[in-house]
Design an enzyme around this catalytic site. Structure first.
Site, PDB file in Angstrom:
ATOM      1  N   CYS A   2     -24.299   3.595  -9.599  1.00  0.00           N
ATOM      2  CA  CYS A   2     -24.484   4.462 -10.765  1.00  0.00           C
ATOM      3  C   CYS A   2     -24.648   5.922 -10.363  1.00  0.00           C
ATOM      4  O   CYS A   2     -25.121   6.239  -9.277  1.00  0.00           O
ATOM      5  CB  CYS A   2     -25.735   4.038 -11.522  1.00  0.00           C
ATOM      6  SG  CYS A   2     -25.755   2.330 -12.011  1.00  0.00           S
ATOM      7  N   ARG A  27     -18.330   7.307  -6.479  1.00  0.00           N
ATOM      8  CA  ARG A  27     -19.409   6.372  -6.143  1.00  0.00           C
ATOM      9  C   ARG A  27     -19.113   4.958  -6.627  1.00  0.00           C
ATOM     10  O   ARG A  27     -19.767   4.011  -6.205  1.00  0.00           O
ATOM     11  CB  ARG A  27     -20.715   6.851  -6.794  1.00  0.00           C
ATOM     12  CG  ARG A  27     -21.257   8.120  -6.196  1.00  0.00           C
ATOM     13  CD  ARG A  27     -22.310   8.734  -7.066  1.00  0.00           C
ATOM     14  NE  ARG A  27     -23.531   7.965  -7.120  1.00  0.00           N
ATOM     15  CZ  ARG A  27     -24.647   8.282  -6.459  1.00  0.00           C
ATOM     16  NH1 ARG A  27     -24.672   9.345  -5.705  1.00  0.00           N
ATOM     17  NH2 ARG A  27     -25.729   7.558  -6.566  1.00  0.00           N
ATOM     18  N   TRP A  73     -22.650   1.284 -12.796  1.00  0.00           N
ATOM     19  CA  TRP A  73     -22.110   0.205 -11.952  1.00  0.00           C
ATOM     20  C   TRP A  73     -22.957  -1.015 -12.285  1.00  0.00           C
ATOM     21  O   TRP A  73     -24.142  -1.058 -11.959  1.00  0.00           O
ATOM     22  CB  TRP A  73     -22.253   0.616 -10.487  1.00  0.00           C
ATOM     23  CG  TRP A  73     -21.608  -0.280  -9.482  1.00  0.00           C
ATOM     24  CD1 TRP A  73     -20.304  -0.280  -9.085  1.00  0.00           C
ATOM     25  CD2 TRP A  73     -22.264  -1.293  -8.699  1.00  0.00           C
ATOM     26  NE1 TRP A  73     -20.101  -1.237  -8.112  1.00  0.00           N
ATOM     27  CE2 TRP A  73     -21.288  -1.879  -7.855  1.00  0.00           C
ATOM     28  CE3 TRP A  73     -23.563  -1.769  -8.632  1.00  0.00           C
ATOM     29  CZ2 TRP A  73     -21.575  -2.895  -6.972  1.00  0.00           C
ATOM     30  CZ3 TRP A  73     -23.851  -2.798  -7.731  1.00  0.00           C
ATOM     31  CH2 TRP A  73     -22.861  -3.351  -6.911  1.00  0.00           C
ATOM     32  N   ASN A  99     -30.610   5.097 -12.732  1.00  0.00           N
ATOM     33  CA  ASN A  99     -30.029   4.467 -11.537  1.00  0.00           C
ATOM     34  C   ASN A  99     -31.101   3.578 -10.936  1.00  0.00           C
ATOM     35  O   ASN A  99     -32.271   3.967 -10.917  1.00  0.00           O
ATOM     36  CB  ASN A  99     -29.667   5.520 -10.479  1.00  0.00           C
ATOM     37  CG  ASN A  99     -28.418   6.294 -10.829  1.00  0.00           C
ATOM     38  OD1 ASN A  99     -27.812   6.042 -11.856  1.00  0.00           O
ATOM     39  ND2 ASN A  99     -28.052   7.236  -9.985  1.00  0.00           N
ATOM     40  N   GLY A 100     -30.710   2.446 -10.396  1.00  0.00           N
ATOM     41  CA  GLY A 100     -31.696   1.577  -9.752  1.00  0.00           C
ATOM     42  C   GLY A 100     -31.915   0.308 -10.538  1.00  0.00           C
ATOM     43  O   GLY A 100     -31.121  -0.028 -11.434  1.00  0.00           O
ATOM     44  N   GLU A 485     -14.440  -3.063  12.363  1.00  0.00           N
ATOM     45  CA  GLU A 485     -14.277  -1.953  11.418  1.00  0.00           C
ATOM     46  C   GLU A 485     -12.849  -1.921  10.863  1.00  0.00           C
ATOM     47  O   GLU A 485     -12.638  -1.662   9.677  1.00  0.00           O
ATOM     48  CB  GLU A 485     -14.637  -0.631  12.125  1.00  0.00           C
ATOM     49  CG  GLU A 485     -14.431   0.642  11.341  1.00  0.00           C
ATOM     50  CD  GLU A 485     -15.215   0.728  10.026  1.00  0.00           C
ATOM     51  OE1 GLU A 485     -16.073  -0.108   9.770  1.00  0.00           O
ATOM     52  OE2 GLU A 485     -14.927   1.646   9.236  1.00  0.00           O
ATOM     53  N   LYS A 489     -11.941  -2.216   6.902  1.00  0.00           N
ATOM     54  CA  LYS A 489     -11.132  -1.233   6.159  1.00  0.00           C
ATOM     55  C   LYS A 489     -10.057  -1.937   5.354  1.00  0.00           C
ATOM     56  O   LYS A 489      -9.848  -1.646   4.182  1.00  0.00           O
ATOM     57  CB  LYS A 489     -10.468  -0.216   7.108  1.00  0.00           C
ATOM     58  CG  LYS A 489     -11.388   0.805   7.755  1.00  0.00           C
ATOM     59  CD  LYS A 489     -11.933   1.859   6.822  1.00  0.00           C
ATOM     60  CE  LYS A 489     -13.177   1.457   6.125  1.00  0.00           C
ATOM     61  NZ  LYS A 489     -14.469   1.657   6.707  1.00  0.00           N
ATOM     62  N   GLU A 492     -11.664  -3.985   2.378  1.00  0.00           N
ATOM     63  CA  GLU A 492     -12.249  -3.188   1.293  1.00  0.00           C
ATOM     64  C   GLU A 492     -11.202  -2.628   0.342  1.00  0.00           C
ATOM     65  O   GLU A 492     -11.411  -2.586  -0.852  1.00  0.00           O
ATOM     66  CB  GLU A 492     -12.948  -1.940   1.834  1.00  0.00           C
ATOM     67  CG  GLU A 492     -14.119  -2.116   2.680  1.00  0.00           C
ATOM     68  CD  GLU A 492     -14.825  -0.784   2.938  1.00  0.00           C
ATOM     69  OE1 GLU A 492     -15.817  -0.537   2.287  1.00  0.00           O
ATOM     70  OE2 GLU A 492     -14.374  -0.011   3.804  1.00  0.00           O
ATOM     71  N   HIS A 508     -12.741 -20.483  19.918  1.00  0.00           N
ATOM     72  CA  HIS A 508     -13.841 -21.310  19.408  1.00  0.00           C
ATOM     73  C   HIS A 508     -13.786 -21.487  17.900  1.00  0.00           C
ATOM     74  O   HIS A 508     -14.791 -21.812  17.284  1.00  0.00           O
ATOM     75  CB  HIS A 508     -15.174 -20.716  19.846  1.00  0.00           C
ATOM     76  CG  HIS A 508     -15.280 -20.589  21.331  1.00  0.00           C
ATOM     77  ND1 HIS A 508     -15.537 -21.659  22.158  1.00  0.00           N
ATOM     78  CD2 HIS A 508     -15.084 -19.518  22.137  1.00  0.00           C
ATOM     79  CE1 HIS A 508     -15.522 -21.252  23.407  1.00  0.00           C
ATOM     80  NE2 HIS A 508     -15.248 -19.955  23.425  1.00  0.00           N
ATOM     81  N   LYS A 607     -20.036   3.808  -3.272  1.00  0.00           N
ATOM     82  CA  LYS A 607     -20.113   4.644  -2.088  1.00  0.00           C
ATOM     83  C   LYS A 607     -21.504   4.613  -1.478  1.00  0.00           C
ATOM     84  O   LYS A 607     -21.671   4.618  -0.266  1.00  0.00           O
ATOM     85  CB  LYS A 607     -19.729   6.091  -2.467  1.00  0.00           C
ATOM     86  CG  LYS A 607     -19.707   7.062  -1.300  1.00  0.00           C
ATOM     87  CD  LYS A 607     -18.628   6.715  -0.297  1.00  0.00           C
ATOM     88  CE  LYS A 607     -18.667   7.567   0.937  1.00  0.00           C
ATOM     89  NZ  LYS A 607     -17.909   6.947   2.043  1.00  0.00           N
TER      90      LYS A 607
HETATM   91  C1  AGP Z   1     -17.780   1.616   4.374  1.00  0.00           C
HETATM   92  O1  AGP Z   1     -16.400   1.679   4.308  1.00  0.00           O
HETATM   93  C2  AGP Z   1     -18.427   0.896   3.293  1.00  0.00           C
HETATM   94  N1  AGP Z   1     -18.072   1.412   2.031  1.00  0.00           N
HETATM   95  C3  AGP Z   1     -19.882   0.482   3.473  1.00  0.00           C
HETATM   96  O2  AGP Z   1     -19.846  -0.601   4.360  1.00  0.00           O
HETATM   97  C4  AGP Z   1     -20.911   1.499   3.988  1.00  0.00           C
HETATM   98  O3  AGP Z   1     -20.641   1.843   5.314  1.00  0.00           O
HETATM   99  C5  AGP Z   1     -22.321   0.918   3.851  1.00  0.00           C
HETATM  100  O4  AGP Z   1     -22.588   0.669   2.500  1.00  0.00           O
HETATM  101  C6  AGP Z   1     -23.388   1.796   4.448  1.00  0.00           C
HETATM  102  O5  AGP Z   1     -23.483   3.026   3.819  1.00  0.00           O
HETATM  103  P1  AGP Z   1     -24.268   4.220   4.468  1.00  0.00           P
HETATM  104  O6  AGP Z   1     -23.601   4.577   5.743  1.00  0.00           O
HETATM  105  O7  AGP Z   1     -24.213   5.320   3.463  1.00  0.00           O
HETATM  106  O8  AGP Z   1     -25.677   3.755   4.720  1.00  0.00           O
END
Ligand code: AGP
Length: 612
Positions: A2, A27, A73, A99-100, A485, A489, A492, A508, A607
């Site tokens: 949010c 976000r 959100w 928010n929250g 990573e 990517k 996501e 394994h 985000k």
């Molecule tokens: C990264 O591509 C992601 N969107 C997510 O994993 C992110 O890295 C994670 O939520 C941590 O966020 P931060 O680095 O702001 O703590």
């Protein structure tokens, strides 16, 4: 997650609020809304994008110099018009954005129902706005500010809120606990937002509101109070961000812009930290705590998602070069598993946003148990940056794409500088090797430029694999986190199921998946794992997997062996993670674009994850 924007000033609130919502789109959200304190409280809200909300506004009169707005959100209740914020209290006295999560909302709601309240939405937010109104109605001596304070004292959970009241139209009241809010100071106007992005171009002077404080804002006054109704202390920070940083420019997506920015952002991370003659590393932010770090019996790196992957690279580097035991933990696990911590431990939180709820809470727990707590954050003034004993900013600039790219390489750069500095100070590194690695680090931006110049080739390769339903990413040693990573990517932004694995683990279990439909991406540059990973490649090839390898430029052996290669320039192994990830970022990006996905705002993702 949010987003909140709010305004109180001598101008019409609506233009700032709408532009602010657009700047918060990155976000992640599913509905949007706005409330203005005009001749009456006017609320407009709908499921969908901010542009849908704008369409809805044209037919309505929009007046008011005080207003609040929100991108939601969904947490409590599905994304729809009714659950969207702002929420109006039952008798129309208050409008609120939040928010929250209000954890005890069910009990509060039951109590309010017993007192005659009814509810339109399924949200915890509507409970809070009605609770405020409930206290407001208790007697003449309870004004809006007191009612908000009383309601917040009953709340368990995290919140950032902005509230307007029908009876005090010139006033905006905001408060937070766990969920960030920043107040921008203009001339005859104040701006509020859940991060600094909407404020860029309006003001550089900002106050990061502290937990539990309340700000009472009107066009000519800003009063900050504690939850006990005492004057609150605050600091005005200067935030020098430019409009260019929050616009796409000539790029199709923020993610692509941010991938291409990496040579520059890594240089920004170095700036002032690597001496001009490349002979020393200076981490000013750690100066005071460096003796404690050198004496540490253990370093624990915590983070979530991509930041956790950066922490894994950090673990390899610190243990390899500085010979200090390192543990890496998901913050969400660490906070709940009652870890053994002592004053000899150094806990470092890695976070782009500096607001990730799990990381922040884990850090507070480590502080209570006596550990030295440090932060590696990108967002200046963020909660983690403010709550740690010391830290290092990554200086990657505002990252808008939900999928982290430039913030990740900046985190890895900081952790490399940290590991190498620590190793040299502990006498574990010869002066020659220290200088060699610094020099190699300084050459990384130019080498990334070389990789980026081959983006068209990567796009062609992406086109061959865009129809995949699954993918496996393999790496060893320092490049195992790069495989993780790379897989994250792809997952996501393209919604292709992708798994990262330590290449030695393939036998394994995951080898069972290999057939002529499965793309297997292997991070295989010429390092001391090379022979081992070539064997893993042979194993995949024998089972007809589609092999794509990240290889050192000129590696003809692997070029012959696999289906496609991404070449990276030769480098010292300590800096190879910074190079090897770049083609994988581009690969994921182009596949997602070719599949028609919303690259910058992938579905269900946010985000900054400010709820657990
Ligand atoms: C990264 O591509 C992601 N969107 C997510 O994993 C992110 O890295 C994670 O939520 C941590 O966020 P931060 O680095 O702001 O703590």
């Amino acid at each position: 997650m949010c987003g909140i924007v709010a305004y109180a000033g001598e101008n019409s609130a609506c233009p700032f609020l709408i532009q602010g919502l657009k700047r918060l789109e990155y976000r992640g959200y599913d509905s949007a809304g706005i409330a203005l304190a005009g001749s009456r409280l006017q609320i407009h809200k709908c499921k969908g994008r901010v542009s849908d909300l704008e369409g809805h506004l044209i037919s309505n009169e929009l007046e008011g110099q005080v207003g609040i707005a929100h991108t939601r959100w969904a947490t409590h209740g599905e994304p729809n018009d009714v659950n969207a914020h702002p929420h109006l209290s039952m008798n129309g006295h208050f409008a609120l954005v939040h928010n929250g999560i209000i954890e005890n909302y069910a009990g509060l709601k039951a109590e309010l129902i017993r007192n005659g309240y009814s509810f339109q939405s399924e949200t915890d937010t509507e409970v809070l706005v009605n609770l405020i109104e409930f206290f407001y109605g208790k007697g003449l001596e309870i004004n809006a500010e007191m009612a908000i304070r009383l309601a917040l004292s009953k709340v368990v959970g995290a919140f950032g809120i902005a509230v307007i009241c029908n009876d005090v139209k010139e006033e905006l009241i905001v408060s937070r606990r766990g969920s960030p809010l920043v107040i921008g100071i203009g001339e005859g106007e104040y701006f509020v937002a859940s991060d600094a992005t909407p404020l860029v171009g309006y003001t550089k002077n900002m106050i990061y509101l502290s937990d539990n404080d309340l700000a009472i804002i009107s066009k000519n006054s800003l009063i900050l109070k504690t939850e006990e109704d005492k004057p609150a202390s605050f600091r005005i920070s200067r935030v020098d961000r430019t409009i260019g940083e929050i616009e796409k420019g000539d790029f199709d997506h923020f993610m692509l812009k941010e991938i291409f920015e990496q040579p520059g952002t890594i240089e920004d991370t170095f700036r002032g930290r690597v001496s001009a003659d490349r002979s020393a590393i200076v981490l000013g932010g750690l100066m005071d705590v460096f003796p404690a770090i050198l004496k540490a019996k253990r370093i624990i790196l915590i983070g979530c998602g991509t930041s956790w992957h950066a922490a894994l690279v950090g673990e390899y580097l610190i243990e390899t070069y500085a010979r200090i035991p390192v543990e890496v933990e998901y913050a969400s696990e660490f906070r709940y598993r009652n870890p053994i911590l002592t004053a000899d431990d150094v806990v470092i939180a890695i976070s782009q946003s500096g607001e990730t709820s799990d990381t922040l809470v884990a850090l507070r727990m480590a502080r209570e148990r006596g550990a030295t707590i440090l932060g590696v954050c990108n967002v200046v003034g963020s909660s983690i940056a403010r709550e740690t004993d010391a830290g290092v900013y990554t200086h990657a600039g505002i990252e808008i794409g939900v999928a982290s790219t430039k913030a990740y390489t900046a985190q890895v750069t900081v952790l490399t500088l940290f590991a190498i500095k620590l190793a040299f100070a502990k006498g574990e590194l010869t002066v020659e090797l220290y200088h060699e690695i610094i020099s190699e680090l300084a050459d990384v931006p130019a080498k990334i430029n070389t990789i980026l110049s081959g983006h068209n080739k990567i796009k062609e390769i992406a086109a061959k694999y865009k129809g995949a339903t699954n993918a496996l990413y393999l790496g060893r040693g320092l490049l195992f986190p790069v495989a993780l990573e790379g897989a994250l990517k792809l997952k996501e932004i393209s919604y292709i199921h992708a798994e990262g694995y330590a290449a030695g683990e393939m036998k394994h279990g995951p080898i069972a998946l290999v057939d002529d439909n499965l793309p297997v991406v292997v991070v295989a540059p010429k390092d001391h794992y090379y022979e081992k990973i070539v064997s893993n490649i042979q194993e995949v090839k024998a089972r007809k997997g589609n092999l794509i390898a990240v290889v050192t430029e000129g590696d003809l052996i692997l070029k012959e062996m696999v289906n496609d290669v991404f070449e990276i320039p030769e480098s010292h192994p300590a800096v190879t993670p910074l190079l090897a990830i770049v083609p994988l970022q581009l690969f994921a990006y182009y596949i997602a674009v070719l599949r028609g996905c919303n690259v910058d705002q992938p579905r269900n993702l946010a985000k900054s994850v400010t709820v657990e």
